[in-house]
Design a protein around this motif. Sequence first.
Motif, short mmCIF file in Angstrom:
data_model
loop_
_atom_site.label_atom_id
_atom_site.label_comp_id
_atom_site.label_asym_id
_atom_site.label_seq_id
_atom_site.Cartn_x
_atom_site.Cartn_y
_atom_site.Cartn_z
N LYS A 173 -1.36 5.08 15.82
CA LYS A 173 -2.81 4.75 15.29
C LYS A 173 -3.40 5.94 14.66
CE LYS A 173 -5.13 1.41 16.83
NZ LYS A 173 -5.20 0.15 16.04
N ILE A 174 -2.92 7.40 15.27
CA ILE A 174 -3.83 8.43 14.37
C ILE A 174 -3.14 8.56 13.03
CG2 ILE A 174 -3.67 10.79 14.59
CD1 ILE A 174 -3.35 11.26 17.26
N TRP A 175 -1.97 8.17 12.90
CA TRP A 175 -1.48 8.10 11.48
C TRP A 175 -1.98 7.03 10.82
CZ3 TRP A 175 1.03 10.61 8.14
CH2 TRP A 175 1.77 9.93 6.86
N GLU A 176 -2.28 5.89 11.18
CA GLU A 176 -2.94 4.80 10.41
C GLU A 176 -4.23 5.03 10.10
OE1 GLU A 176 -0.18 0.91 11.77
OE2 GLU A 176 -2.09 1.29 12.74
N MET A 177 -4.92 5.68 11.06
CA MET A 177 -6.55 6.05 10.90
C MET A 177 -6.52 7.03 9.94
SD MET A 177 -8.08 4.11 13.29
CE MET A 177 -9.18 5.11 14.52
N THR A 178 -5.87 8.02 9.79
CA THR A 178 -5.47 9.10 8.79
C THR A 178 -5.50 8.34 7.48
OG1 THR A 178 -4.97 10.60 10.69
CG2 THR A 178 -4.57 11.26 8.24
N GLN A 179 -4.65 7.73 7.31
CA GLN A 179 -4.02 6.89 6.06
C GLN A 179 -5.50 6.09 5.58
OE1 GLN A 179 -1.84 7.33 3.81
NE2 GLN A 179 -0.87 8.79 5.12
N ILE A 180 -6.12 5.39 6.35
CA ILE A 180 -7.20 4.55 5.90
C ILE A 180 -8.14 5.37 5.44
CG2 ILE A 180 -8.99 3.14 6.88
CD1 ILE A 180 -7.02 1.80 8.88
N ARG A 181 -8.46 6.70 5.93
CA ARG A 181 -9.40 7.55 5.57
C ARG A 181 -9.00 8.16 4.34
NH1 ARG A 181 -13.81 10.72 8.32
NH2 ARG A 181 -14.19 8.80 9.47
N ARG A 182 -7.85 8.54 4.38
CA ARG A 182 -7.12 8.96 2.94
C ARG A 182 -7.39 8.10 1.94
NH1 ARG A 182 -1.66 12.09 5.01
NH2 ARG A 182 -2.57 13.96 5.94
N LEU A 183 -6.56 7.07 2.31
CA LEU A 183 -6.72 6.06 1.10
C LEU A 183 -8.21 5.84 0.38
CD1 LEU A 183 -3.76 3.93 2.67
CD2 LEU A 183 -3.54 4.97 0.32
N SER A 184 -9.30 5.46 1.33
CA SER A 184 -10.20 5.35 0.94
C SER A 184 -11.02 6.28 0.18
CB SER A 184 -11.20 4.57 1.92
OG SER A 184 -10.93 5.21 2.98
N ILE A 235 0.96 -1.14 -0.04
CA ILE A 235 -0.14 0.13 -0.15
C ILE A 235 0.92 1.18 -0.06
CG2 ILE A 235 -1.66 1.18 1.28
CD1 ILE A 235 -3.11 -1.00 0.51
N GLU A 236 0.61 1.98 -0.93
CA GLU A 236 1.48 3.47 -1.03
C GLU A 236 1.01 4.38 -0.16
OE1 GLU A 236 2.92 6.68 -4.15
OE2 GLU A 236 2.29 4.58 -4.91
N LEU A 237 1.32 4.74 0.81
CA LEU A 237 0.84 5.84 1.84
C LEU A 237 0.69 7.13 1.12
CD1 LEU A 237 2.15 4.96 5.14
CD2 LEU A 237 0.07 3.98 4.25
N ILE A 238 -0.42 8.09 1.77
CA ILE A 238 -0.60 9.25 0.96
C ILE A 238 -0.07 10.20 2.01
CG2 ILE A 238 -2.33 11.07 0.36
CD1 ILE A 238 -4.24 8.93 -0.70
#
Lengths: 317, 443
Positions: free
Chosen positions: B240-251, A3-6
């Motif tokens: 965790k904040i970073w990952e949740m932010t990434q999940i939201r951004r990526l979707s 997964i390429e992060l943003i």
Amino acid sequence: MGIELIYQKWSGKINEVTIGSESKAVKIGGQNSLPFLFKEGGLPNRPRIAFEIWDVPPQDWPDELRRPYGGVLEDVIKWAERCQEEYKAEIICVRLLGAHPDLGNKPSAEEARLVELLLQKVAVPLIILGCGDDQKDNELMPVCCQAARGKRCLVGSAVQDNYRTLTAAVLADGHNIIAESPIDINIAKQLNILISDMGLAQDRIVINPTVGALGYGLEYAYSIMERARLAALSGDKMLAMPFICFVGQESWRAKEAKALETEFPQWGPQRERGIIWEAATAVAFLQSGADILVMRHPESVNCVRDYINVNYQDVDS
Amino acid sequence: MGLSGLDIYKLLPKTNCRECGFVTCLAFAMQLAKRQVSSEKCPYLSDEAKRTLESASRPPIKLITIGEGDGKLEIGNETVMFRHEEKFHHPCGLGFIIEDNLGDKEISETIKKINALNFERVGCMLRPDLIAIRQNGNTDRFVQAVKAVREQTSMNLMLMSKDFKAQQEALKLVSSARPLVYCLDKDNYQEFSSLISEFKVPVVVCAQDLSGLSEITQNLINQGIEDIVLDTGKKATTEKIWEMTQIRRLSLFRSQRSLGFPSLVIVENRADPFQETLTAITYIAKYAGIVLISGNETWEALALLTLRQNIYTDPQKPLCVEPKIYPVGNVNNNSPVLITTNFSLTYYTVLGEVEASKVPSYIVASDTEGMSVLTAWAAEKFTAETIAATLDKCNIKDSVSHRRLIIPGYVAVLSGELEERSGWQIIVGPKEASGIPSFLKNL
Ligand code: SF4
């Protein structure tokens, strides 16, 4: 699957403001990233907590809040010392309420002497707030600024209809200013422009976005702060100031914080409820970008300080 | 979202048979991409094409339903990173973990305590959504505990066990209640997916990083399992904040299907309930779909549910009450009349204080479009003119024989003009609502 992060890259940066002088000076701001997103940019300075003290004994503070200050509420110097020594305050915020025409109308010269004495007794940086009466503050704040000359205090509050006298005093005596706007991003920006136009450097301004407590309009200031921060990081220099949030003052007005268990049995014991109300309000505003939290209860301060220290452990203090 | 006309064209039969009403498959594909037509118009779509089109048309973050009936929890379907951009749509669920190795009596007491965590704020009932039962010992005990919890609460359930047999037996008992199964990971998902398909329940997928998560969810999606909640496990809050932010951004920004689901966070800190609360506060603000905690103290639940209410309030539509007369207590024609705004927070704060005063009174909520007293005054929605009009319109004069109106202390400046315009005698009330009880008692 890889997964390429943003990663979001921002062109803007929040101004770094220095409060206090010499070895105990504290820096706030300076970030070019959204709160807690350490992987995306620099968050060089951790958010700081200031203890709020008054020059007159507070009448309307609930018992839970008065208890930690037993014996010192009548004496602001002792109060400040307790915050510094016992509660390890990093910043002290003194509100000169006693100068208010309805609350004792203390002469400005007397308040200036108090500021001088505080600066002698207290090593940590000082935030100085007026009494809230525009006319009196315009007489009071210049002499207090002068008494604290060169100590690089943070002084407030400038508002849209009354910023000139305070800005001039801050400019003359080398302090920083709090620019207060009523949950309104346009007024916040306008006021920063007006103050800068008078010659005060942009890294001498801190925005007070007028927060509400948890359950009492918190979400308004929360979103205003997010909008301002996004604008600043996108390059708007007139919003690139750190935020100061008066969390203690708002939280301890909330019924949930101060009502006794006998009044609202369904809310459970008051002690923890009061402490968490202030701490939760503070931590919510850390998510929207607070740089200074002005707080009241030492237990709440402890909780929030622990929270900040854990989350900023990789950043030098 | 995501598929272009050409992408869609590749999925069509390419026979140009015209049965869909278009001259060519390509023309039909172009219209599909613009969402002008429904894919059902083509009778010859393969099952695979149907599935691809369907998943491409679903929102970037799937709506997941846990439980059934009135109290069901719906999470996901979020559309923005920041609430001011639109709003946050589905309030994150708050749940409590109960260990199955507690005694039956202890479980009952805990459930009783959790069931009592209901609070009325600003006209809304706030309550937690989930109870998670976690396996610590043998299969039978877990199933027993699930049964006991199910019998004692109507709250939505989550089953925390990696014991296939235990999940299977528990699901036999409670699958009709659509519990959330926790969790599928890289070691067990091949085996557990059959269970999820059989019982058609939502499931949490757990992996330490986003790539790991994505691998499992993609596999499940291919099997037709799409009621998924994501968990990246226990780690530092900032991570965790970073990952949740990434999940939201990526979707949202990249239509990453395999991460287009709500997230769950477990916050457990029994040693320090204050820190547990503050960590949970963080995730309510930053993108959690479900927050599970271990504490069940009233103050913790009250703070978390209140923050959730704040964060999920629609920023474009402040909470309002109907502008009208509200009699409080046993009123008569001598009862005092107070005017305030119809912003819910203001109205309910005033209401609470008037009730506390035990002085029967009328509250008139003036239509300020949901603004608070000072904001409405500044925006000219709460002026002598509008207040006078409100008094006229609501006919308060038919309810009382006096003509004395109490106005909020913050708008004392309106007194003179309001007296002239309305013909009522104006009494300036306290600035803060907390001053109302003593004010009314001394009137
Ligand atoms: S009905 Fe299907 S196969 Fe026939 S033209 Fe339309 S898209 Fe092509």
